[in-house]
Design a protein around this motif. Structure first.
Motif, PDB file in Angstrom:
ATOM      1  N   LYS A  76       0.796  -1.172   0.012  1.00 38.54           N
ATOM      2  CA  LYS A  76       0.163   0.014   0.098  1.00 38.54           C
ATOM      3  C   LYS A  76       0.833   1.231  -0.106  1.00 38.54           C
ATOM      4  CE  LYS A  76      -4.359  -1.842   2.071  1.00 38.54           C
ATOM      5  NZ  LYS A  76      -5.117  -1.618   3.451  1.00 38.54           N
ATOM      6  N   MET A  77       2.154   1.360   0.755  1.00 39.41           N
ATOM      7  CA  MET A  77       2.762   2.458   0.558  1.00 39.41           C
ATOM      8  C   MET A  77       3.568   2.815  -0.669  1.00 39.41           C
ATOM      9  SD  MET A  77       6.366   2.997   3.070  1.00 39.41           S
ATOM     10  CE  MET A  77       6.978   1.534   2.543  1.00 39.41           C
ATOM     11  N   VAL A  78       3.914   1.379  -1.140  1.00 41.89           N
ATOM     12  CA  VAL A  78       4.378   1.666  -2.633  1.00 41.89           C
ATOM     13  C   VAL A  78       3.180   2.230  -3.446  1.00 41.89           C
ATOM     14  CG1 VAL A  78       5.368   0.546  -4.717  1.00 41.89           C
ATOM     15  CG2 VAL A  78       6.150  -0.124  -2.548  1.00 41.89           C
ATOM     16  N   LEU A  79       1.921   1.605  -3.550  1.00 41.43           N
ATOM     17  CA  LEU A  79       1.015   2.520  -4.405  1.00 41.43           C
ATOM     18  C   LEU A  79       0.823   3.992  -4.018  1.00 41.43           C
ATOM     19  CD1 LEU A  79      -1.735  -0.673  -4.180  1.00 41.43           C
ATOM     20  CD2 LEU A  79      -0.224   0.148  -6.236  1.00 41.43           C
ATOM     21  N   ASN A  80       0.957   4.361  -2.887  1.00 41.44           N
ATOM     22  CA  ASN A  80       0.768   5.659  -2.371  1.00 41.44           C
ATOM     23  C   ASN A  80       2.091   6.330  -2.976  1.00 41.44           C
ATOM     24  OD1 ASN A  80      -0.453   7.680  -1.210  1.00 41.44           O
ATOM     25  ND2 ASN A  80       1.135   7.936   0.359  1.00 41.44           N
ATOM     26  N   CYS A  81       3.108   5.828  -3.230  1.00 43.70           N
ATOM     27  CA  CYS A  81       4.266   6.231  -3.738  1.00 43.70           C
ATOM     28  C   CYS A  81       4.129   6.764  -5.111  1.00 43.70           C
ATOM     29  CB  CYS A  81       5.599   5.730  -3.478  1.00 43.70           C
ATOM     30  SG  CYS A  81       6.199   5.589  -1.847  1.00 43.70           S
ATOM     31  N   HIS A  82       3.524   5.899  -5.772  1.00 38.68           N
ATOM     32  CA  HIS A  82       3.249   5.710  -7.461  1.00 38.68           C
ATOM     33  C   HIS A  82       2.278   6.906  -7.471  1.00 38.68           C
ATOM     34  CE1 HIS A  82       5.290   2.518  -9.548  1.00 38.68           C
ATOM     35  NE2 HIS A  82       5.183   1.892  -8.333  1.00 38.68           N
ATOM     36  N   ARG A  83       1.308   7.074  -6.641  1.00 36.21           N
ATOM     37  CA  ARG A  83       0.131   7.955  -6.940  1.00 36.21           C
ATOM     38  C   ARG A  83       0.990   9.651  -6.525  1.00 36.21           C
ATOM     39  NH1 ARG A  83      -3.386   4.559  -4.431  1.00 36.21           N
ATOM     40  NH2 ARG A  83      -2.659   4.994  -2.201  1.00 36.21           N
ATOM     41  N   GLU A  84       1.833   9.644  -5.515  1.00 37.68           N
ATOM     42  CA  GLU A  84       2.562  11.010  -5.297  1.00 37.68           C
ATOM     43  C   GLU A  84       3.484  11.469  -6.499  1.00 37.68           C
ATOM     44  OE1 GLU A  84       4.501  10.573  -1.777  1.00 37.68           O
ATOM     45  OE2 GLU A  84       2.673  10.875  -0.538  1.00 37.68           O
ATOM     46  N   ARG A  85       4.161  10.377  -7.029  1.00 35.09           N
ATOM     47  CA  ARG A  85       5.088  10.653  -8.209  1.00 35.09           C
ATOM     48  C   ARG A  85       4.300  11.078  -9.344  1.00 35.09           C
ATOM     49  NH1 ARG A  85       8.228   5.715 -11.023  1.00 35.09           N
ATOM     50  NH2 ARG A  85       6.016   5.396 -11.828  1.00 35.09           N
ATOM     51  N   THR A  86       3.043  10.378  -9.693  1.00 36.40           N
ATOM     52  CA  THR A  86       2.311  10.820 -11.014  1.00 36.40           C
ATOM     53  C   THR A  86       1.686  12.287 -10.675  1.00 36.40           C
ATOM     54  OG1 THR A  86       1.629   8.436 -11.442  1.00 36.40           O
ATOM     55  CG2 THR A  86       0.307  10.066 -12.181  1.00 36.40           C
ATOM     56  N   PHE A  87       1.241  12.382  -9.521  1.00 36.93           N
ATOM     57  CA  PHE A  87       0.602  13.870  -9.083  1.00 36.93           C
ATOM     58  C   PHE A  87       1.647  14.994  -9.410  1.00 36.93           C
ATOM     59  CE2 PHE A  87      -0.142  17.379  -6.150  1.00 36.93           C
ATOM     60  CZ  PHE A  87      -1.292  17.818  -6.500  1.00 36.93           C
ATOM     61  N   LEU A  88       2.852  14.754  -8.803  1.00 35.67           N
ATOM     62  CA  LEU A  88       3.752  15.872  -8.957  1.00 35.67           C
ATOM     63  C   LEU A  88       4.203  15.948 -10.337  1.00 35.67           C
ATOM     64  CD1 LEU A  88       6.040  14.995  -5.710  1.00 35.67           C
ATOM     65  CD2 LEU A  88       4.820  17.049  -6.083  1.00 35.67           C
ATOM     66  N   LEU A  89       4.651  14.809 -11.097  1.00 34.63           N
ATOM     67  CA  LEU A  89       5.029  15.122 -12.408  1.00 34.63           C
ATOM     68  C   LEU A  89       3.996  15.638 -13.265  1.00 34.63           C
ATOM     69  CD1 LEU A  89       6.794  11.762 -12.638  1.00 34.63           C
ATOM     70  CD2 LEU A  89       7.711  14.004 -13.245  1.00 34.63           C
ATOM     71  N   GLN A  90       2.664  15.699 -12.895  1.00 36.24           N
ATOM     72  CA  GLN A  90       1.782  16.187 -13.717  1.00 36.24           C
ATOM     73  C   GLN A  90       1.301  17.628 -13.379  1.00 36.24           C
ATOM     74  OE1 GLN A  90      -1.693  13.482 -13.193  1.00 36.24           O
ATOM     75  NE2 GLN A  90      -1.099  12.119 -14.852  1.00 36.24           N
ATOM     76  N   ARG A  91       1.739  18.024 -12.076  1.00 37.34           N
ATOM     77  CA  ARG A  91       1.384  19.374 -11.645  1.00 37.34           C
ATOM     78  C   ARG A  91       2.285  20.294 -11.690  1.00 37.34           C
ATOM     79  NH1 ARG A  91      -3.713  19.773  -9.174  1.00 37.34           N
ATOM     80  NH2 ARG A  91      -4.998  18.096  -9.953  1.00 37.34           N
ATOM     81  N   GLN A  92       3.696  19.851 -11.736  1.00 40.48           N
ATOM     82  CA  GLN A  92       4.849  20.487 -11.399  1.00 40.48           C
ATOM     83  C   GLN A  92       5.749  20.258 -12.859  1.00 40.48           C
ATOM     84  OE1 GLN A  92       5.493  22.015  -6.935  1.00 40.48           O
ATOM     85  NE2 GLN A  92       6.627  20.222  -7.667  1.00 40.48           N
ATOM     86  N   PRO A  93       5.258  20.436 -14.046  1.00 38.75           N
ATOM     87  CA  PRO A  93       6.325  20.273 -15.333  1.00 38.75           C
ATOM     88  C   PRO A  93       7.465  21.022 -14.907  1.00 38.75           C
ATOM     89  CG  PRO A  93       4.192  21.416 -15.833  1.00 38.75           C
ATOM     90  CD  PRO A  93       3.937  20.979 -14.398  1.00 38.75           C
ATOM     91  N   HIS A  94       7.300  22.089 -14.421  1.00 42.80           N
ATOM     92  CA  HIS A  94       8.585  23.039 -14.440  1.00 42.80           C
ATOM     93  C   HIS A  94       9.557  22.890 -13.526  1.00 42.80           C
ATOM     94  CE1 HIS A  94       5.929  24.441 -11.155  1.00 42.80           C
ATOM     95  NE2 HIS A  94       6.819  25.226 -10.876  1.00 42.80           N
ATOM     96  N   LEU A  95       9.320  21.890 -12.560  1.00 43.51           N
ATOM     97  CA  LEU A  95      10.339  21.320 -11.650  1.00 43.51           C
ATOM     98  C   LEU A  95      10.659  19.702 -11.722  1.00 43.51           C
ATOM     99  CD1 LEU A  95       8.830  23.012  -8.272  1.00 43.51           C
ATOM    100  CD2 LEU A  95      10.926  23.832  -9.816  1.00 43.51           C
ATOM    101  N   THR A  96       9.826  19.085 -12.506  1.00 45.38           N
ATOM    102  CA  THR A  96       9.995  17.723 -12.792  1.00 45.38           C
ATOM    103  C   THR A  96      10.153  17.428 -14.117  1.00 45.38           C
ATOM    104  OG1 THR A  96       7.593  17.389 -13.023  1.00 45.38           O
ATOM    105  CG2 THR A  96       8.382  17.606 -10.686  1.00 45.38           C
TER     106      THR A  96
END
Length: 356
Positions: A76-96
């Protein structure tokens, strides 16, 4: 209390919900662990390995319920890490950005096995390729797909590698500027109305007659020494400690005379070394999954340099300016050199800096 990534994230979350928020940070935003990472938006590949090792172990036969529960918790922790990674890459393209990372294999049977797990000795025979495809699936295949690079293509894409490499498996992780991400969180919290203060140190937790926390007393470290205006009282319905490795210090301020006070944070430190840019291609990193002590070692391009890390050592008392030891630096150099061509040998004098 605390202006790292967690504190700034909490401030943003609360302010975005319409709450009145004050955030205090005794140093600068991201001055601690939040700016000393491996610069990856990591979806937890090592945690997934540990979860699978737990599941496919003799303990499954001896303690099946506890083993499955442990696996489910880590998964479950790994699944949450995947969700966080996807969110940040989609929302912060200028930093990621997405970064391909090569996992090289220089022999078909890996012994001693990675992570001291005997089945991992077959990793080069396709086990790791299947693992990374499974890893891709956990984010709904939203990451660029993992793939195999032949020896010829490996040496063309990553010419710094030794030509004894058989082939590479390439997978993708997010890469970001951790310090800028921290500051972006604090700025966005301020845009939503939060008061974000750096160089403001908490000195006391204020409580009412029932013992309930009602605020803090803090001192302005940037003010004039001896000035009464340096001390401030900040009242609040809720006080949250976001001190990371320094959380126990904050808890001691909460209960300075409590004889039953016990620490809840187990400290650990890891180092990274900075090398010149010519040790890695500008577009690709490397991961060693078979270090001598079972840790993962990343070898990554970063801001026209190469960063290598990390170690994992117990830390009795955290400090704001920990220093890397020579033993740790030499271990990183030795491990990082395993797959590098002899004419690109990493020497101690190549280390430009190190942080812990």
């Amino acid at each position: 209390v605390g202006g790292g990534a967690t504190g700034a994230g909490v401030a943003l979350d609360a302010a975005a919900r319409g709450m009145r928020v004050a955030m205090v940070e005794r140093d600068d935003f991201g001055a601690g662990t939040s700016a000393r990472s491996t610069k990856l938006l990591w979806a937890g590949s090592r945690y997934l390995v540990q979860a699978l090792m737990r599941l496919f172990s003799p303990k499954l036969l001896v303690e099946p319920v506890a083993t499955i529960r442990g696996f489910v918790s880590e998964f479950k922790m790994v699944l949450n890490c995947h969700r966080e990674r996807t969110f940040l890459l989609q929302r912060q393209p200028h930093l990621t950005t997405w970064l391909p990372i090569a996992v090289p294999f220089d022999r078909w049977l890996i012994w001693p096995p990675p992570m001291n797990y005997p089945p991992a000795a077959l990793g080069a025979l396709g086990l790791f390729s299947l693992f990374f495809k499974f890893y891709d699936s956990l984010s709904g295949f939203q990451a660029p797909p993992s793939h195999i690079m032949s020896k010829a293509r490996t040496l063309r894409k990553f010419p710094q590698l030794d030509d004894r490499v058989k082939y590479c498996v390439v997978f993708y992780e997010g890469q970001h500027d951790d310090a800028r991400t921290n500051v972006a969180l604090a700025l966005t919290a301020a845009q939503h109305g939060a008061v974000a203060l750096n160089h403001m140190s908490m000195t006391e937790l204020l409580k009412d007659d029932t013992g309930r926390a009602v605020g803090i007393r803090a001192v302005d470290l940037a003010g004039d020494a001896g000035s009464h205006s340096r001390e401030h009282t900040i009242l609040a319905d809720t006080v949250m400690f976001c001190g990371g490795p320094f959380t126990d210090e904050l808890r001691q301020l909460e209960c300075p005379d409590d004889p039953d006070y016990t620490k809840v944070v187990t400290g650990a430190s890891g180092i990274h070394v900075v090398l010149p840019s010519y040790f890695t291609p500008s577009h690709m990193g490397m991961l060693d999954m078979a270090t001598t002590d079972g840790r993962f070692l990343f070898f990554l391009p970063w801001l026209n340099h190469t960063i290598v890390g990390t170690t994992d050592s117990p830390c009795e008392k955290p400090t704001m300016r920990p220093e890397a030891t020579e033993e740790e630096i030499n271990w990183v150099i030795t491990e990082a050199s395993k797959y590098i061509a002899p004419d690109v040998k990493i020497r101690r004098e190549d280390v430009l800096s190190a942080w812990s």
